[in-house]
Design an enzyme around this catalytic site. Structure first.
Site, PDB file in Angstrom:
ATOM      1  N   ASP A 167       0.817  -1.212   0.000  1.00 11.90           N
ATOM      2  CA  ASP A 167       0.000   0.000   0.000  1.00 11.90           C
ATOM      3  C   ASP A 167       0.858   1.273   0.000  1.00 11.90           C
ATOM      4  O   ASP A 167       1.963   1.274   0.532  1.00 11.90           O
ATOM      5  CB  ASP A 167      -0.912  -0.017   1.237  1.00 11.90           C
ATOM      6  CG  ASP A 167      -2.090   0.928   1.090  1.00 11.90           C
ATOM      7  OD1 ASP A 167      -2.311   1.452  -0.016  1.00 11.90           O
ATOM      8  OD2 ASP A 167      -2.787   1.144   2.100  1.00 11.90           O
ATOM      9  N   GLU A 202     -11.959  -5.174  -5.354  1.00 10.30           N
ATOM     10  CA  GLU A 202     -12.523  -3.802  -5.365  1.00 10.30           C
ATOM     11  C   GLU A 202     -11.721  -2.856  -6.267  1.00 10.30           C
ATOM     12  O   GLU A 202     -12.203  -1.788  -6.630  1.00 10.30           O
ATOM     13  CB  GLU A 202     -12.530  -3.219  -3.934  1.00 10.30           C
ATOM     14  CG  GLU A 202     -13.591  -3.804  -3.009  1.00 10.30           C
ATOM     15  CD  GLU A 202     -13.265  -5.222  -2.558  1.00 10.30           C
ATOM     16  OE1 GLU A 202     -12.071  -5.508  -2.319  1.00 10.30           O
ATOM     17  OE2 GLU A 202     -14.184  -6.060  -2.474  1.00 10.30           O
ATOM     18  N   ASN A 203     -10.500  -3.242  -6.625  1.00  8.57           N
ATOM     19  CA  ASN A 203      -9.632  -2.332  -7.385  1.00  8.57           C
ATOM     20  C   ASN A 203     -10.115  -2.049  -8.807  1.00  8.57           C
ATOM     21  O   ASN A 203      -9.637  -1.121  -9.459  1.00  8.57           O
ATOM     22  CB  ASN A 203      -8.179  -2.843  -7.417  1.00  8.57           C
ATOM     23  CG  ASN A 203      -7.446  -2.659  -6.107  1.00  8.57           C
ATOM     24  OD1 ASN A 203      -6.501  -3.387  -5.801  1.00  8.57           O
ATOM     25  ND2 ASN A 203      -7.865  -1.681  -5.297  1.00  8.57           N
ATOM     26  N   ARG A 236     -11.098   1.547  -9.852  1.00 18.56           N
ATOM     27  CA  ARG A 236     -10.128   2.600 -10.180  1.00 18.56           C
ATOM     28  C   ARG A 236     -10.224   2.958 -11.656  1.00 18.56           C
ATOM     29  O   ARG A 236     -10.855   2.257 -12.437  1.00 18.56           O
ATOM     30  CB  ARG A 236      -8.719   2.133  -9.826  1.00 18.56           C
ATOM     31  CG  ARG A 236      -8.613   1.852  -8.342  1.00 18.56           C
ATOM     32  CD  ARG A 236      -7.211   1.606  -7.901  1.00 18.56           C
ATOM     33  NE  ARG A 236      -7.196   1.460  -6.450  1.00 18.56           N
ATOM     34  CZ  ARG A 236      -6.153   1.693  -5.681  1.00 18.56           C
ATOM     35  NH1 ARG A 236      -5.026   2.081  -6.208  1.00 18.56           N
ATOM     36  NH2 ARG A 236      -6.222   1.529  -4.369  1.00 18.56           N
ATOM     37  N   SER A 281      -8.405  -4.918   5.014  1.00 20.94           N
ATOM     38  CA  SER A 281      -8.922  -4.712   3.654  1.00 20.94           C
ATOM     39  C   SER A 281      -9.186  -6.012   2.886  1.00 20.94           C
ATOM     40  O   SER A 281      -8.765  -6.158   1.737  1.00 20.94           O
ATOM     41  CB  SER A 281      -7.981  -3.809   2.845  1.00 20.94           C
ATOM     42  OG  SER A 281      -7.888  -2.549   3.448  1.00 20.94           O
TER      43      SER A 281
END
Ligand code: FPP
Length: 262
Positions: free
Chosen positions: A38, A85-86, A89, A216
């Site tokens: 991250d 979830e990325n 983006r 996460s």
């Protein structure tokens, strides 16, 4: 046991998985380290660079840290490269991350046998572009030929811990429906065999750089008894010294597993 010198020139803990007294350098090295890579975006922003430059630097850090883990005797390194979830983006950012993974895999197919690095993917590969999926299959095939004693990097791609558990539950249910399994035989060990991490020990140490202190959706099943290490360093700046600090912190802890020190 004396410390060993690595190709990066740093002094590293010796190759040892023996359980020693807590806090002694070189003793009780985690067999499996997992990292949430991250802070790439913030690293780039702090330099006035696009987010994609942060991911490029992050991919280089992954290479360095994987090499270091291998050299000091860590057996498994699992990294969170792209979550379920990325996909939210921007297209530019998603494409840039996929391109970096492709570049890494293209190099890996040529070098993993020479370097004795096994490469495995966690996650649902169905929505991944065919070319990248084919490369992942190829690295899996090469991995099969390598010794189980070789270092293994696990890359989490389109991965979510809840999704992994759901996919495992579906597969187990399908086996029951096909008459290959019975509900009564399901226990933790058997369920683990349906997870992406089948056959891989749980991570003893999970690291999250960049100052965030959340899991996460990472390795939800496998983290039951993991130790956590957080640092403010952004992932592209994470280096061997920072990993040494994380390992030292792990070694100084008293792991009780619900009461009994193992
Ligand atoms: C999280 O930082 C990082 C990602 C979502 C992508 C990680 C991908 C790579 C390092 C490249 C490919 C990997 C390999 C294994 C070759 P962030 O973007 O959320 O950072 P921020 O929180 O600062 O915005």
């Amino acid at each position: 046991m004396a410390n060993q010198s690595t190709e990066t020139g740093r002094l590293a803990p010796p190759r040892s998985n023996e359980t020693g007294s807590s806090g002694e350098p070189g003793k009780n090295l985690p067999r499996h380290i997992a990292i949430i890579m991250d802070g790439n975006g913030r690293w780039a922003a702090s330099r006035g660079l696009p987010r994609t430059a942060g991911h490029k630097a992050g991919a280089e850090t992954f290479r360095r840290i994987a090499t270091y883990c291998k050299n000091i005797g860590v057996k498994y390194l699992t990294v969170y490269a792209f979550s379920t979830e990325n996909w939210k983006r921007s297209e530019t950012e998603v494409s840039a991350i996929m391109a970096l993974l492709k570049k890494y895999l293209l190099e890996a197919v040529d070098t993993m046998e020479r370097d004795h690095i096994r490469l495995h993917f966690f996650g649902d590969m169905t929505p991944i572009a065919p070319e990248l999926r084919a490369l992942a299959r190829e690295t899996d095939e090469i991995t099969e030929h390598l010794s189980k004693d070789d270092f293994q990097a696990n890359v989490c791609l389109n991965y979510g811990g809840r999704d992994e558990i759901l996919r495992a539950a579906r597969r187990f249910a399908a086996d029951c429906a096909a008459g290959e399994r019975r509900v009564e035989e399901l226990d933790e060990a058997l369920f683990s065999e349906y997870l992406d991490s089948a056959g891989i020990p749980d991570p003893e140490l999970i690291i999250r750089p960049s100052g965030e202190q959340r899991l996460s959706n990472f390795l939800l099943w496998q983290c039951a008894y993991s130790e956590f290490y957080y640092t403010d360093t952004f992932w592209p700046d994470f280096d061997e010294a920072e990993l040494d600090r994380a390992i030292a912190a792990y070694q100084s802890r008293d792991r009780r597993f619900g009461g009994v020190k193992k």
